[in-house]
Design an enzyme around this catalytic site. Sequence first.
Site, PDB file in Angstrom:
ATOM      1  N   HIS A  17       1.050  -1.155   0.034  1.00 30.38           N
ATOM      2  CA  HIS A  17      -0.142   0.105   0.058  1.00 30.38           C
ATOM      3  C   HIS A  17       0.957   1.231  -0.114  1.00 30.38           C
ATOM      4  O   HIS A  17       0.510   2.299  -0.811  1.00 30.38           O
ATOM      5  CB  HIS A  17      -0.883   0.048   1.352  1.00 30.38           C
ATOM      6  CG  HIS A  17      -1.958  -1.111   1.305  1.00 30.38           C
ATOM      7  ND1 HIS A  17      -2.049  -1.989   2.366  1.00 30.38           N
ATOM      8  CD2 HIS A  17      -2.758  -1.576   0.352  1.00 30.38           C
ATOM      9  CE1 HIS A  17      -3.024  -2.766   1.998  1.00 30.38           C
ATOM     10  NE2 HIS A  17      -3.567  -2.687   0.805  1.00 30.38           N
ATOM     11  N   LYS A  41     -18.149  -7.098   7.723  1.00 30.91           N
ATOM     12  CA  LYS A  41     -16.956  -8.090   7.718  1.00 30.91           C
ATOM     13  C   LYS A  41     -16.272  -7.870   9.345  1.00 30.91           C
ATOM     14  O   LYS A  41     -16.641  -6.667  10.098  1.00 30.91           O
ATOM     15  CB  LYS A  41     -15.980  -7.397   6.939  1.00 30.91           C
ATOM     16  CG  LYS A  41     -15.670  -8.441   5.548  1.00 30.91           C
ATOM     17  CD  LYS A  41     -14.540  -7.986   4.690  1.00 30.91           C
ATOM     18  CE  LYS A  41     -14.524  -8.622   3.648  1.00 30.91           C
ATOM     19  NZ  LYS A  41     -13.432  -8.334   2.862  1.00 30.91           N
ATOM     20  N   ARG A  90      -1.242  -6.120  -8.646  1.00 31.30           N
ATOM     21  CA  ARG A  90      -0.177  -6.938  -8.312  1.00 31.30           C
ATOM     22  C   ARG A  90       0.312  -7.995  -9.563  1.00 31.30           C
ATOM     23  O   ARG A  90       1.356  -8.503  -9.696  1.00 31.30           O
ATOM     24  CB  ARG A  90      -0.428  -7.623  -7.079  1.00 31.30           C
ATOM     25  CG  ARG A  90      -0.115  -6.756  -5.873  1.00 31.30           C
ATOM     26  CD  ARG A  90      -0.828  -7.492  -4.395  1.00 31.30           C
ATOM     27  NE  ARG A  90      -2.106  -7.624  -4.804  1.00 31.30           N
ATOM     28  CZ  ARG A  90      -2.753  -8.035  -3.809  1.00 31.30           C
ATOM     29  NH1 ARG A  90      -2.330  -8.161  -2.567  1.00 31.30           N
ATOM     30  NH2 ARG A  90      -4.334  -8.049  -3.992  1.00 31.30           N
ATOM     31  N   SER A 128      -2.619  -8.135   2.728  1.00 28.63           N
ATOM     32  CA  SER A 128      -3.376  -8.086   4.244  1.00 28.63           C
ATOM     33  C   SER A 128      -3.427  -9.368   4.728  1.00 28.63           C
ATOM     34  O   SER A 128      -3.110  -9.615   5.811  1.00 28.63           O
ATOM     35  CB  SER A 128      -4.186  -6.889   4.443  1.00 28.63           C
ATOM     36  OG  SER A 128      -3.639  -5.714   3.848  1.00 28.63           O
TER      37      SER A 128
END
Length: 165
Positions: A17, A41, A90, A128
């Site tokens: 990040h 969540k 990515r 993460s």
Amino acid sequence: MKRAVYPGSFDPLTNGHLDIVQKAVRLFDEVTVAVLHNPEKQPLFSVAERVALAAEALADVPGVRVDSFTGLLADYARRVQADAVVRGIRGTQDVASELPMAQMNARLNPEVTTVFFATDVHSADISSTLVRQIAKFGGDVSGLVPPNVAAALAKRFAAATEGGH
Ligand code: PNS
């Protein structure tokens, strides 16, 4: 004045990040790291904790602010008058998931354009989710996250395993 919003869960913020933020501030006057509050969540860190960790890790980067939002990203971007939404890519899997979101966000808010930054090759394997898993089992995350995040992870999981579980 060109404003970008960099949205995400940031649970927690990683070096990947940071890499994207550093790239974004070179192209935009203001970059807002926007932490998603998703009531559906159960995150490892609360929104307030994620905002504080990101703000601390990014304190030395000019042109960055940290905020949180809930609901639709397109609405948040409109509210803060963003010109762009920033996301990191990515690999091809990210393209597959990010493209439909970018296209839907453009439909919901035609004022905002999604800009993708290619993640540095040294950060391409960082997520993460993996960081949380590694930290949970006592692995070394020092090369994957900023020092304040590594400390917060160690503290969180030390607290979780107190009592010998
Ligand atoms: O870090 P993440 O979890 O990959 O970030 C995903 C995020 C926050 C960018 C995405 O889930 C999002 O924008 N959520 C807000 C709700 C929303 O706008 N959904 C519709 C997207 S088309």
